[in-house]
Design a protein around this motif. Structure first.
Motif, short mmCIF file in Angstrom:
data_model
loop_
_atom_site.label_atom_id
_atom_site.label_comp_id
_atom_site.label_asym_id
_atom_site.label_seq_id
_atom_site.Cartn_x
_atom_site.Cartn_y
_atom_site.Cartn_z
N ILE A 1 0.77 -1.10 -0.05
CA ILE A 1 -0.18 0.05 -0.09
C ILE A 1 0.93 1.21 0.07
N GLN A 2 2.12 1.28 1.03
CA GLN A 2 3.10 2.25 0.90
C GLN A 2 3.80 2.19 -0.49
N SER A 3 3.45 2.87 -1.64
CA SER A 3 4.04 2.63 -2.95
C SER A 3 4.27 3.87 -3.64
N GLY A 4 5.04 3.91 -4.64
CA GLY A 4 5.17 4.89 -5.57
C GLY A 4 4.30 5.08 -6.49
N ALA A 5 4.49 5.77 -7.59
CA ALA A 5 3.34 6.22 -8.62
C ALA A 5 3.99 5.62 -9.90
N LEU A 6 2.86 5.15 -10.79
CA LEU A 6 3.16 4.85 -12.18
C LEU A 6 2.61 6.09 -13.13
N ALA A 7 3.56 6.81 -13.73
CA ALA A 7 3.04 7.65 -14.89
C ALA A 7 2.80 6.95 -16.10
N LEU A 8 1.40 7.43 -16.42
CA LEU A 8 0.78 7.01 -17.89
C LEU A 8 0.52 8.10 -18.63
N ALA A 9 0.91 7.90 -20.00
CA ALA A 9 0.52 8.90 -20.93
C ALA A 9 -0.65 9.14 -21.41
N THR A 10 -0.87 10.47 -21.48
CA THR A 10 -2.44 10.75 -22.27
C THR A 10 -2.16 11.65 -23.33
N GLY A 11 -3.03 11.68 -24.09
CA GLY A 11 -2.85 12.60 -25.28
C GLY A 11 -1.88 11.98 -26.42
N GLU A 12 -1.58 12.77 -27.61
CA GLU A 12 -0.63 12.28 -28.65
C GLU A 12 0.14 13.41 -29.01
N GLY A 13 1.41 13.03 -29.64
CA GLY A 13 2.35 14.09 -30.13
C GLY A 13 2.61 15.05 -28.95
N ARG A 14 2.64 16.72 -29.28
CA ARG A 14 2.94 17.47 -28.44
C ARG A 14 1.95 17.75 -27.37
N ASN A 15 0.86 17.01 -27.58
CA ASN A 15 -0.25 17.25 -26.48
C ASN A 15 0.12 16.16 -25.33
N THR A 16 0.97 15.23 -25.48
CA THR A 16 1.21 14.01 -24.56
C THR A 16 1.44 14.78 -23.18
N GLN A 17 0.83 14.41 -22.15
CA GLN A 17 1.01 14.48 -20.86
C GLN A 17 0.90 13.33 -19.99
N TYR A 18 1.70 13.17 -18.72
CA TYR A 18 1.69 12.29 -17.98
C TYR A 18 0.94 12.29 -16.89
N GLU A 19 0.01 11.29 -16.27
CA GLU A 19 -0.63 11.35 -15.08
C GLU A 19 -0.07 10.42 -14.35
N ALA A 20 0.08 10.59 -13.03
CA ALA A 20 0.61 9.69 -11.87
C ALA A 20 -0.51 8.80 -11.23
N PHE A 21 -0.40 7.69 -11.18
CA PHE A 21 -1.44 6.68 -10.41
C PHE A 21 -0.54 5.76 -9.38
N GLN A 22 -1.30 5.77 -8.30
CA GLN A 22 -0.41 4.53 -7.08
C GLN A 22 -0.30 3.31 -8.00
N TRP A 23 0.80 2.87 -7.48
CA TRP A 23 1.24 1.39 -8.18
C TRP A 23 1.63 0.67 -7.28
N PRO A 24 0.82 -0.24 -6.40
CA PRO A 24 1.34 -1.33 -5.60
C PRO A 24 2.49 -2.24 -5.76
N TYR A 25 2.89 -2.27 -6.97
CA TYR A 25 4.09 -2.98 -7.58
C TYR A 25 5.24 -2.17 -7.20
N TYR A 26 5.08 -0.83 -6.97
CA TYR A 26 6.55 0.01 -6.62
C TYR A 26 6.55 0.03 -5.21
N PRO A 27 6.91 -0.81 -4.39
CA PRO A 27 6.89 -0.60 -3.04
C PRO A 27 7.82 0.48 -2.52
N LEU A 28 7.64 1.33 -1.78
CA LEU A 28 8.69 2.33 -0.98
C LEU A 28 9.21 1.70 0.31
N ALA A 29 10.31 1.44 0.30
CA ALA A 29 10.90 0.87 1.38
C ALA A 29 11.81 1.77 2.36
N SER A 30 11.64 1.50 3.67
CA SER A 30 12.29 2.21 4.49
C SER A 30 13.17 1.54 5.48
#
Length: 560
Positions: free
Chosen positions: A323-352
């Motif tokens: 549950i304590q995890s980093g974000a996965l950035a997914l591209a939205t839009g095309e070409g010059r209008n491409t932007q990235y939106e971040a979503f919590q991704w439980p497969y990216y554990p953040l360890a302390s």
């Protein structure tokens, strides 16, 4: 009259003597609670070993926000302390962009960028209005013809400017001492980076290797070729490998031959040290780039289980979700209008890690990607878990299907009840050979069955040391260019290497705790009238009160 003259002469002689002694012998008293101005013995040792002139240019001058003024003040005070120890240390505060037009400023910024200096944008609050200014929070240390750039502003994930400055002040002494070390000390330790079993590429390791090269001599090294070569023997390769103080195995993807394993085993038995980032799971983000956005995580067998088991460690191939995890950035839009939106991704554990351990104290969270876990076994070596997932962890049995559609599903805490899982650990002491009482893959005279005191680091994820690449340019290790987040991967790995190479004398400086109070700009502006009145009227009232008291006492004295 004679006694008066003699007394005056004695007083003058005493003052001259006191002034002379104070110039030769002096001591500064640090009365701060956190010992902010007490210079460590490690820094003093570095200064003692650098007899030549030391020049420090600090680019913190001119119009600065309040937070950076605090950083400037703390930097100046620290440099004053260092100069009191090393009389040949000279420092100057500069604004390299002062009185320059835009074109000239760009040229200066480009020249500084060639030395690793990057400007930052900051905001000045004046009379309730915000103004953006360019700040260059760097210093350059020059010694014996060598120069190095020192970042004075630490990168801290999800933090305000005040928090970043506070974290930076904590590490000021470390940064300056580390910079001096880079330009004044020779590189006497050697590191071999293995390049023969499908490991991470040079581009993916560029930032980590570049960071290592500031302190050590680093070279690529191959072993597997001996299985097909008639010109060199495995014994000769082992002898060459013994010249290195540390061997790094960075995410091999091809199973290791028995020849390579035996060479690494005997390297360890002879006191060499191993840093292994092993990925027991086959899974990459690229696998999700298909119309169904589904990929399958599979177990990876590198034929290392028997070797690690004998050393007191075991890799688990269950995929970790946290549950304590980093974000996965997914591209939205095309070409010059491409932007990235971040979503919590439980497969990216953040360890302390443990705050009492010098390797993991004061670290940002370390990011893992599609990682397994590990166990430590009862052997003669001493083991220490350095990084672990949170208690809200789920361990997924492989093979397993992963889908990007999971980002639209709310996380169910009831599924994350596996407890904290170790992700990285260190074993130290005397190891038993993995080939004890076994047939050796090649004849080795005087093969050792028990090691000298040494160390082995193991991570259950190879991507822990992989930097991202943008248009052919490697990014900082631990920096996610899509989300803008910084993680503690590089600092953690550098701490591990410094510790293993007995080069940990500066690690305590990196972990120094300093609490710096900051002025609340908005609150002070809102209450400016009150504080202006206090600053003007209170001193006047004190002066008038002291004057009336003096007149009253004088009148009372002469009234009798």
């Amino acid at each position: 009259m004679g006694n008066s003259v003699r007394n005056i002469v004695l007083w003058i002689v005493a003052l001259v003597a006191l002034n002379f002694l104070s110039s030769r012998y002096h001591h500064r008293f640090d009365l701060t609670e956190d010992g902010r101005y007490t210079i460590s013995k490690e820094t003093k040792s570095l200064l003692d070993e650098a007899p030549m002139d030391i020049y420090v240019d600090v680019f913190l001058d001119g119009e600065l926000p309040a937070e950076f003024l605090k950083l400037k003040q703390e930097t100046r005070q620290l440099l004053e302390e260092l100069a009191s120890i090393h009389p040949n240390l000279k420092y100057e505060f500069l604004n390299p962009l002062e009185d320059l037009n835009q074109e000239e400023s760009n040229q200066v910024i480009q020249r500084l960028a060639a030395e690793g200096v990057q400007p930052a944008m900051a905001t000045i609050m004046e009379k309730g209005k915000q103004t953006n200014v360019t700040v260059i929070p760097y210093a350059i240390i020059a010694y014996d013809g060598k120069r190095t750039a020192i970042p004075l502003l630490k990168k801290v994930a999800r933090s305000t400017t005040e928090e970043r400055v506070n974290a930076s002040i904590q590490q000021l002494e470390y940064q300056l001492a580390d910079g001096l070390r880079k330009v004044s000390k020779s590189k006497d330790k050697k590191i071999a980076v293995l390049r023969d079993s499908g490991e991470l590429t040079d581009l993916q390791l560029a930032d980590f290797i570049g960071s290592l090269q500031a302190y050590y001599r680093v070279a690529p090294f191959g072993i597997e070729f001996v299985t097909k070569s008639d010109s060199i023997t495995p014994v000769q390769v082992l002898q060459e490998l013994k010249n290195y103080d540390l061997v790094i195995e960075a995410k091999p993807t091809v199973a290791l031959s028995e020849t390579k394993k035996f060479i690494l085993d005997q390297y360890l038995m002879n006191g060499g040290q191993l840093l292994m980032a092993i990925d027991p799971i086959i899974m990459e983000n690229d696998s999700l780039a298909n119309p169904e956005a589904i990929a399958y995580a599979l177990p990876r067998d590198l034929k290392l289980d028997d070797m690690l088991f004998r050393y007191g460690m075991r890799l688990n191939r269950g995929l970790i979700k946290d549950i304590q995890s980093g974000a996965l950035a997914l591209a939205t839009g095309e070409g010059r209008n491409t932007q990235y939106e971040a979503f919590q991704w439980p497969y990216y554990p953040l360890a302390s890690g443990d705050s009492s351990n010098t390797i993991t104290r004061n670290l940002e969270d370390v990011k893992f990607e599609y990682t397994g876990s590990l166990d430590t076994l009862k052997t003669a070596t001493k083991k220490k878990i350095l990084l672990a997932s949170s208690k809200e962890t789920q361990q997924v049995t492989l093979p397993a299907a992963l889908s990007l559609s999971e980002i639209d599903v709310d996380i169910d805490p009831a599924l994350y009840r596996s407890g904290s899982k170790p992700l990285a650990a260190m074993a130290e002491g005397q190891f038993i050979s993995a080939y004890k009482n076994r047939v050796k893959p090649f004849d080795l005279p005087n093969a050792l069955e028990e090691s000298q005191p040494t160390a082995l680091f193991l991570s259950a994820d190879g991507d822990i040391m992989k930097n991202q690449v943008d248009r052919g340019q490697p990014q900082d290790l631990g920096y996610d260019m899509r989300t803008g987040q910084f993680y503690g991967n590089k600092e953690f790995l550098m701490n591990v290497v410094n510790y293993m190479l007995a080069d940990d004398n500066l690690m305590e400086l990196r972990n120094k705790n300093v609490k710096v109070p900051f002025l609340d700009i908005k609150r002070s502006y809102d209450n400016r009238t009150y504080w202006q009145a206090v600053n003007i009227l209170v001193p006047l009232m004190l002066i008038l009160g002291a004057g009336f008291l003096f007149l009253w006492m004088r009148k009372r004295k002469y009234a009798y």
